[in-house]
Design an enzyme around this catalytic site. Sequence first.
Site, PDB file in Angstrom:
ATOM      1  CD  GLN A 233      -4.175  -6.656  -4.784  1.00 64.25           C
ATOM      2  OE1 GLN A 233      -3.463  -5.605  -5.356  1.00 64.25           O
ATOM      3  NE2 GLN A 233      -3.412  -7.329  -4.076  1.00 64.25           N
ATOM      4  CD  GLU A 234      -8.053 -11.872  -5.298  1.00 64.72           C
ATOM      5  OE1 GLU A 234      -7.239 -12.607  -5.444  1.00 64.72           O
ATOM      6  OE2 GLU A 234      -8.927 -11.629  -4.368  1.00 64.72           O
TER       7      GLU A 234
END
Length: 370
Positions: A233-234
């Site tokens: 996600q990051e």
Amino acid sequence: MHSSSTSGSRLCLHSFSSLSIKALALSTAIIPFHSINASKTTHQFDHVVNSNKLVVVAVKNPTTIFQNGNQMHGFGYDLVRTYAHSLNVQLDFQVVNDNATALKWVKQGKANLAMTTADYKVIESKHLMMFSATCGDDASMQANGLNANLNWVFKSAEDPLSQTASDFICRSKQNGATKQLASFYNRNVVKPESWDTIQRDLNKRLPIYQASFKKTAKQYDLDWHLLAAIGYQESYLKPNSVSPTGVRGIMMLTNSTAKAMGVSNRVDATQSIQGGAKYYDQMLSRYAHIPLPDRNWYALIAYNMGPGAVDQIQKRVRAQGKNANQWVNVYAYLARNKASNARFGQALQYVTRIRSYLEHIKSTPQWVSV
């Protein structure tokens, strides 16, 4: 309302399954499939109260439960967990392989209720009773890619347990809790057409960093799949990633957080994973008073927004007279106010996407190994 014939019970069920079940929604009436002599029925409610335990059986599927080691989460699981909390008893959640086994457990009294998507004709043939797990809120379920045919099944309509459960379910629909819970467990938060790209990314990059995720997760007693989901996600698992605000690396640490976690080089993948895991572990400890799985969601939004921002949100939730340690209330606050605060919308997307990535990675055979 009792049914004296098969056709009558079928009519009742069809009425309940549609959204035209106004009588049930207003009166929270129970729909039995057969008349039962209450004097001959042993009430499950008494067992629940005396044992201080609600035994629920279900079949694992995307609408009911996702099992992550010893941790569980899911729309159905969270719903029945909240019901157990309303009775002030512990939840004993059991997962079986098929609906037939789940119904058998209820029939035999091994479970107080079953969550099932079994066909109503099968339930009827077992002389059991059922009602919609959402008080007929099919629209919320369908909008979020969840199975609208999820039902709660009980041994007897006359049992106070089934009556309190029906009241709870319809109150949850009326106060919006069901809709919010369905929204959090939205199966479409990641567009279906995106999964091929995500899987290609994971196949290409995750093998490179899997050992680091596993080693670091073991150090902090975390699930490496969750750390990998955060990393994806990051940064899409790209160690050289940098954002316009200056956060860097696989786990996208700010300069100050990196220093506090002992990270000297944020674009070094091993250091970044180590620092991200340490920070996430600190967030989990900060919310240690909140039961799992909710604790994970609090820790994730704190990782994204900072714990100070989460404290302010909890303060506002409490000011509204609600329990700020229940995720559904914090989630509802973020959802209601995301139009006026972009960070709230980002936090919602952050936590729901990580949940989706975790479930995907954990369910992919090549990544199942611990």
